[in-house]
Design a protein around this motif. Structure first.
Motif, PDB file in Angstrom:
ATOM      1  N   GLY A   1      26.713  52.202  75.282  1.00  0.00           N
ATOM      2  CA  GLY A   1      26.655  52.358  76.732  1.00  0.00           C
ATOM      3  C   GLY A   1      27.359  53.614  77.217  1.00  0.00           C
ATOM      4  N   ALA A   2      28.123  53.440  78.301  1.00  0.00           N
ATOM      5  CA  ALA A   2      28.785  54.583  78.945  1.00  0.00           C
ATOM      6  C   ALA A   2      29.918  55.157  78.105  1.00  0.00           C
ATOM      7  N   GLY A   3      30.270  54.511  77.008  1.00  0.00           N
ATOM      8  CA  GLY A   3      31.373  54.986  76.182  1.00  0.00           C
ATOM      9  C   GLY A   3      31.035  56.187  75.325  1.00  0.00           C
ATOM     10  N   VAL A   4      29.753  56.619  75.323  1.00  0.00           N
ATOM     11  CA  VAL A   4      29.369  57.716  74.429  1.00  0.00           C
ATOM     12  C   VAL A   4      28.306  58.579  75.097  1.00  0.00           C
ATOM     13  N   THR A   5      28.346  59.883  74.830  1.00  0.00           N
ATOM     14  CA  THR A   5      27.340  60.848  75.282  1.00  0.00           C
ATOM     15  C   THR A   5      26.818  61.597  74.071  1.00  0.00           C
ATOM     16  N   VAL A   6      25.488  61.692  73.940  1.00  0.00           N
ATOM     17  CA  VAL A   6      24.887  62.410  72.820  1.00  0.00           C
ATOM     18  C   VAL A   6      24.874  63.901  73.134  1.00  0.00           C
ATOM     19  N   LEU A   7      25.412  64.718  72.234  1.00  0.00           N
ATOM     20  CA  LEU A   7      25.413  66.170  72.384  1.00  0.00           C
ATOM     21  C   LEU A   7      24.302  66.832  71.576  1.00  0.00           C
ATOM     22  N   SER A   8      23.985  66.285  70.429  1.00  0.00           N
ATOM     23  CA  SER A   8      22.900  66.807  69.588  1.00  0.00           C
ATOM     24  C   SER A   8      22.567  65.742  68.549  1.00  0.00           C
ATOM     25  N   PRO A   9      21.354  65.822  67.957  1.00  0.00           N
ATOM     26  CA  PRO A   9      20.310  66.835  68.123  1.00  0.00           C
ATOM     27  C   PRO A   9      19.509  66.618  69.412  1.00  0.00           C
ATOM     28  N   PRO A  10      18.732  67.626  69.845  1.00  0.00           N
ATOM     29  CA  PRO A  10      17.983  67.507  71.106  1.00  0.00           C
ATOM     30  C   PRO A  10      17.038  66.313  71.144  1.00  0.00           C
ATOM     31  N   ASP A  11      16.400  65.993  69.999  1.00  0.00           N
ATOM     32  CA  ASP A  11      15.474  64.860  69.985  1.00  0.00           C
ATOM     33  C   ASP A  11      16.188  63.561  70.347  1.00  0.00           C
ATOM     34  N   LEU A  12      17.396  63.367  69.815  1.00  0.00           N
ATOM     35  CA  LEU A  12      18.146  62.149  70.116  1.00  0.00           C
ATOM     36  C   LEU A  12      18.618  62.155  71.562  1.00  0.00           C
ATOM     37  N   VAL A  13      19.020  63.317  72.067  1.00  0.00           N
ATOM     38  CA  VAL A  13      19.425  63.434  73.477  1.00  0.00           C
ATOM     39  C   VAL A  13      18.283  62.997  74.386  1.00  0.00           C
ATOM     40  N   ALA A  14      17.071  63.487  74.087  1.00  0.00           N
ATOM     41  CA  ALA A  14      15.914  63.176  74.927  1.00  0.00           C
ATOM     42  C   ALA A  14      15.554  61.702  74.868  1.00  0.00           C
ATOM     43  N   VAL A  15      15.549  61.132  73.666  1.00  0.00           N
ATOM     44  CA  VAL A  15      15.162  59.728  73.518  1.00  0.00           C
ATOM     45  C   VAL A  15      16.154  58.806  74.204  1.00  0.00           C
ATOM     46  N   VAL A  16      17.450  59.029  73.970  1.00  0.00           N
ATOM     47  CA  VAL A  16      18.478  58.173  74.582  1.00  0.00           C
ATOM     48  C   VAL A  16      18.460  58.330  76.097  1.00  0.00           C
ATOM     49  N   GLY A  17      18.338  59.573  76.568  1.00  0.00           N
ATOM     50  CA  GLY A  17      18.281  59.787  78.015  1.00  0.00           C
ATOM     51  C   GLY A  17      17.099  59.084  78.648  1.00  0.00           C
ATOM     52  N   GLY A  18      15.930  59.175  78.003  1.00  0.00           N
ATOM     53  CA  GLY A  18      14.745  58.512  78.542  1.00  0.00           C
ATOM     54  C   GLY A  18      14.886  57.007  78.587  1.00  0.00           C
ATOM     55  N   GLU A  19      15.423  56.399  77.521  1.00  0.00           N
ATOM     56  CA  GLU A  19      15.575  54.946  77.503  1.00  0.00           C
ATOM     57  C   GLU A  19      16.650  54.489  78.479  1.00  0.00           C
ATOM     58  N   ALA A  20      17.703  55.287  78.645  1.00  0.00           N
ATOM     59  CA  ALA A  20      18.746  54.925  79.611  1.00  0.00           C
ATOM     60  C   ALA A  20      18.193  54.963  81.038  1.00  0.00           C
ATOM     61  N   ARG A  21      17.401  55.993  81.354  1.00  0.00           N
ATOM     62  CA  ARG A  21      16.812  56.076  82.690  1.00  0.00           C
ATOM     63  C   ARG A  21      15.821  54.931  82.924  1.00  0.00           C
ATOM     64  N   ALA A  22      15.049  54.586  81.900  1.00  0.00           N
ATOM     65  CA  ALA A  22      14.112  53.480  82.027  1.00  0.00           C
ATOM     66  C   ALA A  22      14.852  52.161  82.285  1.00  0.00           C
ATOM     67  N   ALA A  23      15.993  51.994  81.620  1.00  0.00           N
ATOM     68  CA  ALA A  23      16.772  50.773  81.840  1.00  0.00           C
ATOM     69  C   ALA A  23      17.309  50.716  83.249  1.00  0.00           C
ATOM     70  N   LEU A  24      17.785  51.866  83.774  1.00  0.00           N
ATOM     71  CA  LEU A  24      18.281  51.895  85.148  1.00  0.00           C
ATOM     72  C   LEU A  24      17.161  51.648  86.159  1.00  0.00           C
ATOM     73  N   ASP A  25      15.974  52.199  85.861  1.00  0.00           N
ATOM     74  CA  ASP A  25      14.840  51.989  86.765  1.00  0.00           C
ATOM     75  C   ASP A  25      14.460  50.522  86.874  1.00  0.00           C
ATOM     76  N   ALA A  26      14.717  49.767  85.809  1.00  0.00           N
ATOM     77  CA  ALA A  26      14.375  48.330  85.814  1.00  0.00           C
ATOM     78  C   ALA A  26      15.195  47.555  86.832  1.00  0.00           C
ATOM     79  N   TYR A  27      16.331  48.120  87.233  1.00  0.00           N
ATOM     80  CA  TYR A  27      17.181  47.447  88.226  1.00  0.00           C
ATOM     81  C   TYR A  27      16.837  47.828  89.656  1.00  0.00           C
ATOM     82  N   VAL A  28      15.933  48.791  89.823  1.00  0.00           N
ATOM     83  CA  VAL A  28      15.581  49.224  91.171  1.00  0.00           C
ATOM     84  C   VAL A  28      14.735  48.144  91.835  1.00  0.00           C
ATOM     85  N   ALA A  29      15.135  47.765  93.044  1.00  0.00           N
ATOM     86  CA  ALA A  29      14.403  46.708  93.761  1.00  0.00           C
ATOM     87  C   ALA A  29      13.046  47.248  94.190  1.00  0.00           C
ATOM     88  N   PRO A  30      11.959  46.442  94.089  1.00  0.00           N
ATOM     89  CA  PRO A  30      10.633  46.898  94.507  1.00  0.00           C
ATOM     90  C   PRO A  30      10.586  47.107  96.015  1.00  0.00           C
TER      91      PRO A  30
END
Length: 313
Positions: free
Chosen positions: A284-313
């Motif tokens: 969770g919030a205890g870690v930030t990915v610095l590299s490689p770029p592929d892992l940064v992109a994948v983790v960022g995308g899944e984290a944003r998708a998880a946050l979007d799931a909490y957005v009220a319709p």
């Protein structure tokens, strides 16, 4: 200093300070064999520790007079620990289970702790409880016999790093125990390489009529402290971790750890980026990915998708 060392020191710190109201930080640090900075960090951590409820009246509290500290509320940590029957029996069972686990270090310490606890528990320790590690010692012996018969195996195996179940044919080479886990080393015909298979993750197996025949290039891995040995060809991952995630530097092999006051930068090799993705998302919030770029992109995308799931319709 490991997390276990720090927990032990924190449990000692409150009674120590209660017996010495107004002691200077310098003197306390010297007695406890830590630096002033480490002691101040321990005191800051104690401020958020206390009784369930965790309100202002539940947490450990201290008063400072210049460089001197006094405990003003101890949250009950001045009393010696007393276990009831269920708690004592649970600890005894846990220690017996540790003692039954193959490959566990510090066995003498486990036996001493168990003897002390059984002595203190008295007749409670004689409860009819048998402890066995299911699927461990018995299965270890079973696979040792399989390897001795020198037959190829068809196995159904769960690969944790990719979270998938596969079926493959392997040529067994040997069985070994590391860090309390049992492994079968074998030539995997699917991967065309030597692989380590955790025995508790082999869901099913079938002995084939053909003999095990590892090819000439199959060589047993040199195993020391861990079954996983990082090599230069594996993906390199850099993470920035805060206090809640620093335990990974003790649990996983790391190539570099740069420490500062707030966050550490950790560099480590991983066998699979999919495994790294699940590790990072679990922290969770205890870690930030610095590299490689592929892992940064994948983790960022899944984290944003998880946050979007909490957005009220």
């Amino acid at each position: 200093m490991t997390s276990t060392d720090r927990v032990g020191r924190l449990l000692t710190l409150v009674p120590y300070l209660l017996a010495r109201p107004g002691i200077s930080v310098d003197e306390a640090a010297a007695d406890l064999d830590v630096t002033d900075r480490q002691l101040r960090e321990d005191l800051e951590l104690l401020w958020v520790c206390g009784l369930p409820g965790y309100g202002p009246g539940d947490l450990i509290d201290m008063a400072f007079d210049g460089d001197r500290v006094t405990i003003t509320y101890d949250a009950g940590m001045d009393r010696p620990l007393r276990l009831n029957q269920d708690e004592a029996l649970a600890l005894i069972v846990a220690l017996r289970m540790l003692a039954e686990t193959p490959g566990v270090g510090e066995r003498d310490a486990i036996e001493r702790a168990l003897a002390k606890l059984e002595n203190a528990a008295g007749e409670f320790a004689e409860a009819p409880v048998a402890v066995r590690m299911a699927g461990n010692a018995d299965r270890l012996e079973e696979f040792r016999k399989v390897v001795q018969r020198r037959r190829a195996l068809r196995i159904t195996y769960y690969t944790a790093s990719r979270d998938e179940i596969t079926e493959r044919v392997v040529d067994p080479m040997r069985v070994l125990v590391m860090s309390g886990k049992s492994y079968m080393e074998a030539w995997c015909r699917r991967a065309e390489a030597v692989r380590m298979f955790r025995i508790d993750r082999i869901d099913a197996y079938e002995e084939l009529a053909e003999p095990a025949a590892p090819p000439p290039q199959a060589r047993s891995a040199e195993v020391r402290d861990s079954v996983f040995t990082p090599t230069p060809d594996l993906p390199l991952v850099r993470l920035r971790v805060d206090r809640s995630a620093r335990w990974i530097t003790e649990y996983y092999p790391c190539e570099e750890v740069h420490r500062d006051a707030d966050r550490w930068v950790v560099t480590m090799r991983v066998a699979d980026l999919g495994w790294a993705r699940r590790l990072v998302l679990g922290l969770g919030a205890g870690v930030t990915v610095l590299s490689p770029p592929d892992l940064v992109a994948v983790v960022g995308g899944e984290a944003r998708a998880a946050l979007d799931a909490y957005v009220a319709p």
